[in-house]
Design an enzyme around this catalytic site. Structure first.
Site, PDB file in Angstrom:
ATOM      1  N   THR A   1      87.255  -9.543  67.465  1.00 55.84           N
ATOM      2  CA  THR A   1      86.700 -10.643  68.259  1.00 55.84           C
ATOM      3  C   THR A   1      86.231 -11.779  67.353  1.00 55.84           C
ATOM      4  O   THR A   1      86.449 -12.960  67.650  1.00 55.84           O
ATOM      5  CB  THR A   1      85.528 -10.124  69.125  1.00 55.84           C
TER       6      THR A   1
ATOM      7  N   GLU B   1      76.551  -6.548  70.407  1.00 53.23           N
ATOM      8  CA  GLU B   1      77.665  -7.504  70.329  1.00 53.23           C
ATOM      9  C   GLU B   1      77.474  -8.456  69.163  1.00 53.23           C
ATOM     10  O   GLU B   1      78.422  -8.850  68.495  1.00 53.23           O
ATOM     11  CB  GLU B   1      77.784  -8.306  71.632  1.00 53.23           C
TER      12      GLU B   1
END
Ligand code: HSE
Length: 314
Positions: A186, A133
């Site tokens: 994101t 991530e």
């Protein structure tokens, strides 16, 4: 250590769940990414050309591919000197808010851990997947990878040290996710977030979050519905999703418990007490996006209670 390939699928996840930014997520049944991992004598992580609907959009360079990064992070904790071969089927759309990077990372670490005879527990694998991530969006948030690895609703009680808690939830809970065909990275949807919040909004948010946890654990659907409200993140991110307010209203009119942005968007999720409401909401939400000339995909699923699934082991 065995010389074989293990193939694992890991699911899409809905992070934030309205009021729990970076602190809670849950897994759904579909779509899933599929990762096959085998050990070789040649050092390095070799990712083969990537299959699936979105495979051609991803790099096969291990250091920038979330499956590769998660595997490398796992290997750093071992004394293994050999190499790893990876086959990836990318079924989750990129930049969709459905935990796409997390699904590949979770499947990858789950598979390699099996090749190492379950050296780590599923919970221990979370930090390896979090490293993916960090590469994907600049922040090692766990609210997608934790539910992808553990199933169900997972609360990230703390990050330092990592403290994850599986939250019980009622049986009759169905999720609708509608994915409009626009990509929202994101990284970009985190840039619009406020650096500071007012005490008033803080109180509203953590009261809702406590209400959500309480509603889930006590199977109080009305409380879950009342608590699915986000006064901090949704208002700013909604501006990045054409038609969001209409889409949300159409879901609420269909009888869902609540509706908000899935993860960092642009997908929108709703929770319902039964499948027919979830289905009705999907149709209404897709129509609302269509009014903004956006094509969509809809995914319906109960909450996924499974860890990643082993597809083959030989
Ligand atoms: N909690 C993360 C965010 C999830 O909202 O930025 C990203 O999918």
């Amino acid at each position: 250590m065995k010389n074989k390939f293990i193939t694992v699928s890991a699911p899409a996840t809905v992070a934030n769940v309205a009021c729990g930014f970076d602190a809670i997520g849950f897994a759904v049944n579909n779509p899933c990414d599929i990762v096959s991992v085998g050990l070789t004598n040649f050092p390095g992580i070799h990712i083969h050309p990537i299959g699936g609907a979105y495979g051609s959009l991803l790099s096969t360079k291990a250091e920038i591919n979330t499956a590769g990064v998660a595997i490398q992070s796992f290997l750093n904790k071992t004394k293994y000197k050999g190499g790893v071969e990876v086959n990836l089927t990318k079924n989750l759309p990129l930049g969709s808010g459905m935990g796409s990077s997390a699904a590949s990372a979770a499947a990858a670490v789950y598979a390699i851990n099996l090749l190492f005879d379950n050296l780590f527990t599923a919970e221990d694998l979370i930090p390896f997947a979090m490293e993916a991530e960090r590469i994907a969006c600049g922040t090692a948030h766990a609210d997608n990878v934790a539910p992808a690895l553990l199933g169900g609703f997972v609360l990230i009680r703390g990050y330092n040290p990592l403290d994850v808690v599986q939250i019980p939830f009622p049986e009759n809970l169905y999720c609708t996710i509608v994915h409009p065909h626009i990509e929202l990275r994101t990284e970009d949807s985190r840039k619009v977030l406020p650096k500071e919040i007012s005490l008033k909004n803080g109180v509203t948010q953590w009261s809702n979050f406590a209400g959500l946890i309480s509603g889930l654990t006590t199977k109080n659907y009305e409380l879950i519905g009342r608590s699915l409200q986000d006064v901090i993140v949704e208002p700013v991110r909604a501006t990045l999703i054409p038609g969001f307010n209409e889409v949300k209203q159409s879901a609420i009119n269909s009888g869902v418990l609540g509706c908000s942005i899935s993860g960092s968007g642009p997908s929108v999720f709703a929770l319902s007490t039964d499948e027919s409401i979830a289905n009705r909401a999907a149709i209404a939400m897709q129509q609302a996006f269509a009014n903004y000339r956006l094509k969509t995909d809809a995914y319906l699923s109960p909450i996924n209670i499974n860890k990643p699934q082993i597809i083959s082991n030989n």
